[in-house]
Motif scaffolding. Structure first.
Motif, PDB file in Angstrom:
ATOM      1  N   ALA A 107       1.273  -0.700  -0.332  1.00  0.00           N
ATOM      2  CA  ALA A 107       0.079   0.405   0.004  1.00  0.00           C
ATOM      3  C   ALA A 107       1.054   1.530   0.123  1.00  0.00           C
ATOM      4  N   GLU A 132      -3.731   3.514   0.616  1.00  0.00           N
ATOM      5  CA  GLU A 132      -4.344   2.940  -0.119  1.00  0.00           C
ATOM      6  C   GLU A 132      -3.323   1.883  -1.176  1.00  0.00           C
ATOM      7  N   LEU A 133      -4.012   1.082  -1.378  1.00  0.00           N
ATOM      8  CA  LEU A 133      -3.915  -0.799  -2.194  1.00  0.00           C
ATOM      9  C   LEU A 133      -2.815  -0.738  -3.211  1.00  0.00           C
TER      10      LEU A 133
END
Ligand code: M6P
Ligand code: ZN
Length: 191
Positions: free
Chosen positions: A84, A88-89
């Motif tokens: 991430a 946020e992946l």
């Protein structure tokens, strides 16, 4: 110059090495590092730090020799590594097809998601080994690794569809996929 291959390919047997994310016989391969995802993660400072530190490989794509030309059906295995940026992946850049045509993804290993956006609506499909995600014409598409092992999928797409990355930079994908409190969440990303 014609877009069509002068000589159509002969029938071709392709073997997938799913554990390695490779195809045989091999075609083009592509490696996307963090630096290649400029402007896509919400936390731009975290993105810059990641690029400065070790600029990790976020995903790679291995294709068969079938070329990206009209009438052909190129196909590739994409491997998105776990990770991430901030929360946020890891994800693909995402794109639109300038010539609106459909595409299918088949989950091979790991767990991920297929995020689609038509400029108004966002759709999210959870992808596992054996599931098929259908991308209708006109929907931008991005894949995300939602677990802690590599997520691999097979993509099959029309060779004349093309890749428009600018559309996603401008319009976003409608949502962002973040890891928070032990779960995966879609957060609205209005533009
Ligand atoms: C899949 C297909 C390819 C695409 C790749 C990486 O393999 O959709 O056409 O290139 O994913 O996605 P992106 O092009 O958005 O980086
Ligand atoms: Zn596509």
């Amino acid at each position: 110059m014609s877009h069509f291959s002068a000589t159509p390919l002969d029938p071709l047997l392709v073997t997938m090495d799913i554990a390695a994310g490779r195809m045989s016989p091999p075609g083009p391969t592509m490696v996307r590092r963090m630096a290649d995802l400029e402007g896509l993660f919400a936390d731009q400072a975290a993105w810059a730090r990641s690029v400065e530190s070790d600029n990790p490989v976020v995903y790679e794509v291995s294709s068969s020799p079938v070329p990206e030309v009209p009438r052909e059906l190129p196909h590739s295995i994409t491997t998105i590594f776990p990770g991430a940026c901030s929360n946020e992946l890891y994800m693909t850049k995402g794109h639109q097809h300038p010539d609106p045509q459909g595409e299918i993804y088949l989950g091979l290993s790991g767990v991920g998601g297929l995020l689609m956006y038509d400029g108004t609506r966002t759709e999210w499909l959870e992808m596992r080994p054996g599931t098929i995600g259908y991308i209708p014409p006109g929907w931008a598409h991005r894949s995300v690794n939602t677990h802690d092992e590599p997520y691999r999928f097979l993509a099959v797409y029309p060779g004349g569809a093309g890749h428009d990355y600018g559309w996603v930079l401008k319009h976003g994908m409608g949502s962002r996929v973040v890891a928070r409190d032990g779960g995966v969440h879609l957060l609205p990303d209005p533009r």
